[in-house]
Scaffold this active site. Structure first.
Site, PDB file in Angstrom:
ATOM      1  N   GLY A 172       0.399  -0.828   6.485  1.00 49.69           N
ATOM      2  CA  GLY A 172      -0.724   0.023   6.892  1.00 49.69           C
ATOM      3  C   GLY A 172      -1.581   0.402   5.692  1.00 49.69           C
ATOM      4  N   ARG A 173      -2.384   1.459   5.881  1.00 52.97           N
ATOM      5  CA  ARG A 173      -3.349   1.838   4.842  1.00 52.97           C
ATOM      6  C   ARG A 173      -2.685   2.117   3.504  1.00 52.97           C
ATOM      7  NH1 ARG A 173      -5.765   4.510   9.681  1.00 52.97           N
ATOM      8  NH2 ARG A 173      -3.741   5.511   9.722  1.00 52.97           N
ATOM      9  N   ILE A 174      -1.630   2.936   3.524  1.00 48.99           N
ATOM     10  CA  ILE A 174      -1.029   3.343   2.246  1.00 48.99           C
ATOM     11  C   ILE A 174      -0.269   2.168   1.622  1.00 48.99           C
ATOM     12  CG2 ILE A 174       0.531   4.962   1.099  1.00 48.99           C
ATOM     13  CD1 ILE A 174      -0.169   7.003   3.314  1.00 48.99           C
ATOM     14  N   HIS A 183       7.823  16.376  -2.001  1.00 54.14           N
ATOM     15  CA  HIS A 183       6.879  15.849  -1.007  1.00 54.14           C
ATOM     16  C   HIS A 183       5.427  16.168  -1.401  1.00 54.14           C
ATOM     17  CE1 HIS A 183       6.532  14.684   3.542  1.00 54.14           C
ATOM     18  NE2 HIS A 183       5.469  14.274   2.862  1.00 54.14           N
ATOM     19  N   ILE A 184       4.994  15.551  -2.517  1.00 51.29           N
ATOM     20  CA  ILE A 184       3.659  15.851  -3.053  1.00 51.29           C
ATOM     21  C   ILE A 184       2.725  14.651  -2.981  1.00 51.29           C
ATOM     22  CG2 ILE A 184       4.401  17.739  -4.569  1.00 51.29           C
ATOM     23  CD1 ILE A 184       4.303  15.694  -6.918  1.00 51.29           C
ATOM     24  N   GLY A 185       3.037  13.667  -2.137  1.00 51.45           N
ATOM     25  CA  GLY A 185       2.202  12.459  -2.076  1.00 51.45           C
ATOM     26  C   GLY A 185       0.728  12.739  -1.889  1.00 51.45           C
ATOM     27  N   GLU A 194      14.250  18.328   4.052  1.00 50.30           N
ATOM     28  CA  GLU A 194      13.457  18.832   2.930  1.00 50.30           C
ATOM     29  C   GLU A 194      13.443  20.350   2.992  1.00 50.30           C
ATOM     30  OE1 GLU A 194       9.624  16.975   3.233  1.00 50.30           O
ATOM     31  OE2 GLU A 194      10.397  15.050   2.577  1.00 50.30           O
ATOM     32  N   THR A 239       7.762   7.296  -0.548  1.00 48.48           N
ATOM     33  CA  THR A 239       6.747   8.350  -0.431  1.00 48.48           C
ATOM     34  C   THR A 239       6.357   8.520   1.042  1.00 48.48           C
ATOM     35  OG1 THR A 239       5.030   6.690  -0.842  1.00 48.48           O
ATOM     36  CG2 THR A 239       5.732   8.026  -2.732  1.00 48.48           C
ATOM     37  N   ARG A 253       5.807  -5.015  11.104  1.00 51.55           N
ATOM     38  CA  ARG A 253       6.565  -5.112  12.357  1.00 51.55           C
ATOM     39  C   ARG A 253       6.905  -6.572  12.646  1.00 51.55           C
ATOM     40  NH1 ARG A 253       2.487  -2.020  15.039  1.00 51.55           N
ATOM     41  NH2 ARG A 253       2.914   0.138  14.569  1.00 51.55           N
ATOM     42  N   ARG A 296       8.769   8.905   4.572  1.00 50.84           N
ATOM     43  CA  ARG A 296       9.581   9.924   5.227  1.00 50.84           C
ATOM     44  C   ARG A 296      11.039   9.727   4.822  1.00 50.84           C
ATOM     45  NH1 ARG A 296       5.540  12.184   5.862  1.00 50.84           N
ATOM     46  NH2 ARG A 296       4.584  13.018   7.761  1.00 50.84           N
TER      47      ARG A 296
HETATM   48  C1  DGY Z   1       1.572  12.909   5.606  1.00 45.05           C
HETATM   49  O1  DGY Z   1       0.363  13.121   5.704  1.00 45.05           O
HETATM   50  O2  DGY Z   1       2.227  12.406   6.514  1.00 45.05           O
HETATM   51  C2  DGY Z   1       2.226  13.271   4.308  1.00 45.05           C
HETATM   52  O3  DGY Z   1       3.588  13.097   4.330  1.00 45.05           O
HETATM   53  C3  DGY Z   1       1.874  14.692   3.897  1.00 45.05           C
HETATM   54  O4  DGY Z   1       0.594  14.666   3.449  1.00 45.05           O
END
Ligand code: DGY
Length: 307
Positions: free
Chosen positions: A155-157, A272-274, A253, A222, A177, A224
């Protein structure tokens, strides 16, 4: 005028737009997320909810919110929301995609570089006064050029991480997938996770997946925490099969202080600072508010999410 409940204070001016539009906005100012009971009480009279990934939205909560029409999740991941239940209750749900892609991809690369070059250990060495001299054999890591990166989630990230990694000279392979993760891992030096947490992806990185990687690999997460079997990760760190795990996310968390994962060697763990840049977090607030303004105005959300 609609009653809008916002479970946490957000950066930037976006919430003011809900007030300007004439809505009655209740922003909970507490530093911690509400308990399930507090959230139920908060939504009892609410028409709209702006929540974070910490707020569980399930059938019980939705049943306690008879007026609720719209939920804006202040995140791209919506695994905290039972989307099927929301649809049953006639509640539209939106998220905040795109605007946190660069921030999260940057952090994934920071974690990858920190793990590959032993930054936490090297920094601790200086702070602890243990550094005596330049050392020809100290803290030897690996260079990214030519290293093989397996990206779970195209996906995007995931794609943004792929672009960055390619610029560093890495060989990038995406697993989407229908692709076989274990086959893709057979020659991967690094596995970076960018898939949503679903019934299919939960604990997808288990002992067998880690064993499919060559010895000495690095895991970066980064996305879940639930994507990963943390007992297996701890085992692979202790045995040395993984040379490092760099995690921005865990399950739960935060991890309890006595969680065995925290005792594993070569673990980098962040809170969790992504998406934690000024630009991303303010833009996420803009999108969450735009979703609510649309829904409360009787229109489709610009960034809707469905089951
Ligand atoms: C998200 O957007 O899902 C990140 O985990 C938090 O910004």
């Amino acid at each position: 005028m609609a009653r809008v409940v916002v479970t946490r204070a957000l950066p930037g001016p976006a919430l003011g737009r809900l007030v300007d539009a004439g809505h009655d906005v209740h922003v909970r100012a507490e530093p911690l997320p509400p308990s399930a009971a507090e959230l139920r009480a908060l939504v009892a009279e609410a028409d709209a909810l702006l929540c974070t990934l910490e707020d569980r939205v399930d059938d019980t909560l939705l049943a306690a919110a008879p007026r609720l029409r719209a939920i804006a999740v202040y995140a791209v991941g919506t695994d905290n929301v039972d989307l099927a239940a929301a649809a049953r209750h006639g509640v539209s749900v939106g998220n905040t995609p795109d605007v946190l892609t660069d921030a999260t991809a940057d952090l994934a690369m920071a974690l990858l570089l920190a793990a590959a070059r032993h930054l936490p250990q090297a920094e601790a060495n200086v702070r602890e006064g243990a550094w005596r001299t330049w050392n020809p054999t100290g803290f030897l890591g690996f260079e990214l050029r030519g290293a093989r990166l397996c990206i779970l989630g195209a996906g995007r990230i995931g794609r943004a991480v792929g672009e960055r990694a390619a610029a560093f000279g890495m060989e990038v392979r995406f697993v989407g997938r229908g692709d076989d993760l274990h086959t893709a891992l057979a020659d991967a030096n690094v596995l970076s996770l960018h898939a949503p947490l679903t019934g299919t992806t939960r604990r997808i990185v288990d002992a067998a997946a880690l064993a499919a990687m060559p010895a000495g690999g690095i895991l970066v997460n980064t996305a879940r925490g639930g994507l990963v079997d943390q007992v297996a990760v701890a085992g692979a760190l202790h045995s040395g099969h993984l040379s490092a795990a760099a995690l921005d996310v865990t399950d739960p968390e935060p991890l309890p202080a006595d969680d065995p994962l925290l005792a594993a060697p070569n673990l980098i763990v962040l809170p969790h600072i992504g998406s934690a840049t000024h630009r991303a977090r303010e833009a996420m607030a803009d999108r969450a508010v735009a979703n609510l303004l649309a829904a409360l105005g009787g229109n489709a959300m610009p960034w809707p999410v469905s089951a």
